[in-house]
Design an enzyme around this catalytic site. Structure first.
Site, PDB file in Angstrom:
ATOM      1  N   ASN A 242      42.642  45.736  54.435  1.00 16.08           N
ATOM      2  CA  ASN A 242      43.028  44.324  54.372  1.00 16.08           C
ATOM      3  C   ASN A 242      42.991  43.624  55.732  1.00 16.08           C
ATOM      4  OD1 ASN A 242      43.229  44.640  51.669  1.00 16.08           O
ATOM      5  ND2 ASN A 242      45.457  44.829  51.616  1.00 16.08           N
TER       6      ASN A 242
ATOM      7  N   ASP B  59      42.144  42.964  41.810  1.00 20.15           N
ATOM      8  CA  ASP B  59      42.999  43.709  40.896  1.00 20.15           C
ATOM      9  C   ASP B  59      43.624  42.810  39.840  1.00 20.15           C
ATOM     10  OD1 ASP B  59      42.558  46.038  42.241  1.00 20.15           O
ATOM     11  OD2 ASP B  59      44.238  45.742  43.601  1.00 20.15           O
TER      12      ASP B  59
ATOM     13  N   VAL C  83      56.590  40.335  44.334  1.00 18.55           N
ATOM     14  CA  VAL C  83      55.376  39.722  44.905  1.00 18.55           C
ATOM     15  C   VAL C  83      54.353  39.378  43.815  1.00 18.55           C
ATOM     16  CG1 VAL C  83      53.492  40.005  46.573  1.00 18.55           C
ATOM     17  CG2 VAL C  83      55.774  40.887  47.104  1.00 18.55           C
TER      18      VAL C  83
HETATM   19  N1  EPU Z   1      49.846  33.141  45.333  1.00 23.41           N
HETATM   20  C1  EPU Z   1      49.883  31.895  44.740  1.00 23.41           C
HETATM   21  N2  EPU Z   1      48.996  30.945  45.185  1.00 23.41           N
HETATM   22  C2  EPU Z   1      48.093  31.188  46.181  1.00 23.41           C
HETATM   23  C3  EPU Z   1      48.059  32.465  46.782  1.00 23.41           C
HETATM   24  C4  EPU Z   1      48.961  33.427  46.336  1.00 23.41           C
HETATM   25  O1  EPU Z   1      50.674  31.661  43.845  1.00 23.41           O
HETATM   26  O2  EPU Z   1      47.317  30.284  46.536  1.00 23.41           O
HETATM   27  C5  EPU Z   1      50.779  34.182  44.864  1.00 23.41           C
HETATM   28  C6  EPU Z   1      50.017  35.355  44.207  1.00 23.41           C
HETATM   29  O3  EPU Z   1      49.711  35.059  42.863  1.00 23.41           O
HETATM   30  C7  EPU Z   1      50.999  36.479  44.364  1.00 23.41           C
HETATM   31  C8  EPU Z   1      51.670  36.183  45.700  1.00 23.41           C
HETATM   32  O4  EPU Z   1      51.416  34.799  45.964  1.00 23.41           O
HETATM   33  O5  EPU Z   1      51.961  36.449  43.342  1.00 23.41           O
HETATM   34  C9  EPU Z   1      51.189  37.019  46.864  1.00 23.41           C
HETATM   35  O6  EPU Z   1      49.797  36.845  47.053  1.00 23.41           O
HETATM   36  P1  EPU Z   1      49.102  36.911  48.480  1.00 23.41           P
HETATM   37  O7  EPU Z   1      48.218  35.720  48.624  1.00 23.41           O
HETATM   38  O8  EPU Z   1      50.124  37.179  49.519  1.00 23.41           O
HETATM   39  O9  EPU Z   1      48.204  38.206  48.332  1.00 23.41           O
HETATM   40  P2  EPU Z   1      46.650  38.355  48.579  1.00 23.41           P
HETATM   41  O10 EPU Z   1      46.261  37.764  49.878  1.00 23.41           O
HETATM   42  O11 EPU Z   1      45.876  37.980  47.368  1.00 23.41           O
HETATM   43  C10 EPU Z   1      46.901  40.586  49.919  1.00 23.41           C
HETATM   44  C11 EPU Z   1      46.336  41.979  49.788  1.00 23.41           C
HETATM   45  C12 EPU Z   1      47.041  42.692  48.648  1.00 23.41           C
HETATM   46  C13 EPU Z   1      48.525  42.759  48.933  1.00 23.41           C
HETATM   47  C14 EPU Z   1      49.058  41.329  49.123  1.00 23.41           C
HETATM   48  C15 EPU Z   1      50.526  41.302  49.495  1.00 23.41           C
HETATM   49  C16 EPU Z   1      44.082  41.640  50.513  1.00 23.41           C
HETATM   50  C17 EPU Z   1      42.633  41.595  50.177  1.00 23.41           C
HETATM   51  N3  EPU Z   1      44.917  41.872  49.523  1.00 23.41           N
HETATM   52  O12 EPU Z   1      46.570  39.937  48.707  1.00 23.41           O
HETATM   53  O13 EPU Z   1      46.533  44.006  48.635  1.00 23.41           O
HETATM   54  O14 EPU Z   1      49.187  43.368  47.870  1.00 23.41           O
HETATM   55  O15 EPU Z   1      48.304  40.669  50.162  1.00 23.41           O
HETATM   56  O16 EPU Z   1      50.758  41.945  50.695  1.00 23.41           O
HETATM   57  O17 EPU Z   1      44.461  41.479  51.671  1.00 23.41           O
HETATM   58  C18 EPU Z   1      45.571  45.917  47.725  1.00 23.41           C
HETATM   59  O18 EPU Z   1      45.238  46.211  48.888  1.00 23.41           O
HETATM   60  O19 EPU Z   1      45.434  46.684  46.753  1.00 23.41           O
HETATM   61  C19 EPU Z   1      46.151  44.614  47.467  1.00 23.41           C
HETATM   62  C20 EPU Z   1      46.336  44.121  46.237  1.00 23.41           C
END
Ligand code: EPU
Length: 430
Positions: free
Chosen positions: A22, A114, A325
Site C-alpha cells: 500500500n 476487495d 473501518v
Molecule cells: N470511504 C468513503 N468515501 C471515500 C473513501 C473512503 O466513504 O471517498 C470509506 C470506505 O468506504 C471505508 C473507509 O472510508 O469504509 C476507509 O477507506 P479508505 O479510503 O481509508 O481505504 P482505502 O484507501 O480504500 C486502504 C488500503 C486498505 C486498508 C485501508 C485502511 C490500499 C490500496 N488499500 O484502502 O488495504 O484496509 O486503506 O487502512 O492502500 C488491503 O491491503 O487488503 C486493503 C484493503
C-alpha cells in the site's frame, strides 16, 4: 489456482518482509508527477504492483525491474485516459490528481478491489472539486477537468480515508498555493509516500491533530526511495507463528508501526522479541480471549483482524471484534465456521469506538468462542486478508485443505507458498 495445505505443522525460521503493497503502488502513481526517472527499492513483486505497472505503462511510463528494484520514468504522458483496468483494483482513482495536475484532464475507470463494503470515493472527489477540478461520475468511469490547473484549498475530510488523503496530496503537490488537509489519514504508508514526494521536491508538513500542509511547487524531480516493509505481511506472519505454536523471526518488522498489534498479541498470549533486524514471534503459553476494535492509525488496523481472528478461535474464552473501518469484513467467519470455528457476526457495535455503522444492518462485529478444533475444508478466497485467515486456519487444521482463488492472495503477498514452505509448511500450488 489453488493452494493445497496439509495442516498440523509447526512453522519455524526466518521470513523477510516484502516492500509495503500500500506504499509501493502509490509511489508508482506519484512518479507520474515528474518527467524524470524514479527508483523504488524493496519493490514487491505482487499482483497489485503488476496492475499499477500496466496503469503507468498505458500512460507512457517506461519500466525496468531487477532484483526488487523498479526504475520508472514518464518523460511524457501520452494520454490522460486510463481505459483498461476497470474494476481490477483501487489504484486508478489515485491517478486523477497527477493527470489533472500535469494534463488538465483525466479519465479513470470505476474501481475494483476487495469486496468488503460499498467503498465509495466521494471524499476523493470532494477534495479534487475543492481544488478546482470538475469531476463527472459516469457509469463506467470518472472524467475530470482542471483547465485552469489545480489550486490549493482548505479541505476537511469527512473521514480520514487513506486513499482520499493520498489523492489530495498527489493533487496538491503541483497545485498553485497552499492546501490544508484536516482530518487526514496518517497511516505509515502515507508517511512513506510523503518521504518519497519530499525527495522529489515537494513541500509537505504534518501538523498536530491530523492536519497536513502542502505548498504547491512548480515542478518535481526524480528520486530514489526504499519502500517501507509491509506491516500487514508482518502481522500475518506473526499470527502464523503463534497459531502453529512455532517461532518466526519476521525480518524487517518495525516496532513503531506495529505497537497496537504488539500489545494485542501479548494480551492474547503471544510473545515477541524485538531484534535489530526484525521481530521474533512465538507463543507464551495458553491463548486468552480479547476485545478488539479496528480503527485508523494508530489504532488496530482493519487488515489485521482476519489473521488475529484465527488465533482467537484457539483462545480459551469468548472474544469480540468490532470493525469500524469497513462495513462488510466478516465474510470469512462463515468459512472458518465451516472448519469448526464458532464465530457469530453481528450488526450491533460490540465496542466503544465511535462507529459509522451504528444502527445499520452491516455485520461489522463478531463474537468468537474458543477454543475450537479446526478441520480441513475446501474454501474460496473472498478477499486478500480473509484469504490469509484461510491459509493460517488451514495450516493449523486437521487434514488437507484446498484454498481456491490464490490469485487474490498473490495481489498482496509475494510468493507466499514458497516463503511458507521455507518455514516448514506443507503447501503446494496447483
Ligand atoms: N470511504 C468513503 N468515501 C471515500 C473513501 C473512503 O466513504 O471517498 C470509506 C470506505 O468506504 C471505508 C473507509 O472510508 O469504509 C476507509 O477507506 P479508505 O479510503 O481509508 O481505504 P482505502 O484507501 O480504500 C486502504 C488500503 C486498505 C486498508 C485501508 C485502511 C490500499 C490500496 N488499500 O484502502 O488495504 O484496509 O486503506 O487502512 O492502500 C488491503 O491491503 O487488503 C486493503 C484493503
Amino acid at each position: 489456482m489453488r493452494f493445497i495445505i496439509q495442516g498440523g505443522r509447526t512453522l519455524e525460521g526466518n521470513i523477510r518482509l516484502a516492500g509495503a503493497k500500500n506504499a509501493a503502488t502509490k509511489m508508482m502513481v506519484a512518479s507520474l508527477l515528474t518527467g524524470e526517472p524514479c527508483v523504488l527499492e524493496n519493490f514487491p513483486e505482487i499482483g497489485d504492483t503488476k496492475i499499477t505497472e500496466e496503469l503507468c505503462g498505458s500512460l507512457g511510463s517506461k519500466i525496468e525491474k531487477n532484483n526488487n528494484i523498479l526504475k520508472i520514468s514518464t518523460p511524457e504522458l501520452k494520454t490522460s485516459k486510463v481505459t483498461s483496468l476497470s474494476r481490477r483494483n483501487r489504484i486508478p482513482i489515485l491517478a486523477l490528481g497527477p493527470l489533472l495536475a500535469r494534463m488538465g484532464e483525466a479519465e479513470v475507470p470505476i474501481l475494483g478491489g476487495d469486496k468488503i463494503g460499498p467503498r465509495p470515493v466521494d471524499i476523493h472527489l470532494a477534495s479534487l472539486t475543492a481544488m478546482g477540478a470538475k469531476v463527472e461520475v459516469l457509469a463506467d468511469r470518472y472524467v475530470g477537468f482542471a483547465k485552469n490547473g489545480l489550486r490549493g484549498a482548505k479541505i476537511a475530510l469527512r473521514y480520514p480515508s487513506v486513499g482520499a488523503t493520498e489523492n489530495t496530496i498527489l493533487a496538491a503537490v503541483l497545485a498553485k498555493g497552499r492546501t490544508i488537509i484536516q482530518n487526514a489519514a496518517i497511516e505509515p504508508e502515507i508517511l512513506d509516500l510523503v518521504k518519497f514526494l519530499q525527495k522529489m521536491g515537494a513541500l509537505i508538513e504534518f501538523g498536530a491533530n491530523r492536519v497536513i500542509y502542502i505548498d504547491g511547487v512548480e515542478h518535481l524531480r526524480g528520486a530514489n526511495h526504499e519502500i517501507m516493509p509491509d506491516r500487514n505481511e508482518a502481522v500475518s506472519f506473526a499470527c502464523l507463528a503463534i497459531a502453529t505454536d512455532g517461532r518466526i523471526l519476521v525480518k524487517g518488522a518495525q516496532q513503531e508501526n506495529l505497537s497496537t498489534f504488539l500489545n494485542t498479541i501479548r494480551r492474547i498470549g503471544g510473545e515477541y522479541e524485538v531484534k535489530k533486524n526484525g521481530i521474533e514471534f512465538y507463543r507464551a503459553g495458553k491463548l486468552y480471549p480479547a476485545n478488539i476494535e479496528t480503527d485508523t492509525y494508530p489504532g488496530f488496523m482493519t487488515d489485521w483482524q482476519q489473521p488475529t481472528a484465527v488465533l482467537l478461535t484457539q483462545a480459551n474464552g469468548s472474544s469480540n471484534i468490532h470493525e469500524t473501518v469497513y462495513e462488510d469484513r466478516f465474510g470469512y467467519a462463515a468459512d472458518l465456521n465451516l472448519m469448526g470455528a464458532d464465530i457469530k457476526a453481528q450488526t450491533k457495535c460490540l465496542g466503544e469506538l465511535p462507529c459509522r455503522f451504528i444502527g445499520g444492518d452491516h455485520c461489522h462485529s463478531a463474537i468468537i468462542n474458543g477454543p475450537t478444533e479446526l478441520e480441513a475444508a475446501k474454501i474460496s478466497v473472498r478477499d486478500l486478508r480473509s484469504g490469509i485467515a484461510h491459509v493460517i486456519a488451514a495450516l493449523i487444521a486437521r487434514g488437507e485443505s484446498s484454498i481456491n482463488g490464490v490469485e487474490e492472495l498473490d495481489r498482496g503477498y509475494e510468493k507466499l507458498d514458497e516463503r511458507l514452505k521455507a518455514l516448514g509448511a506443507n503447501i503446494s500450488r496447483v
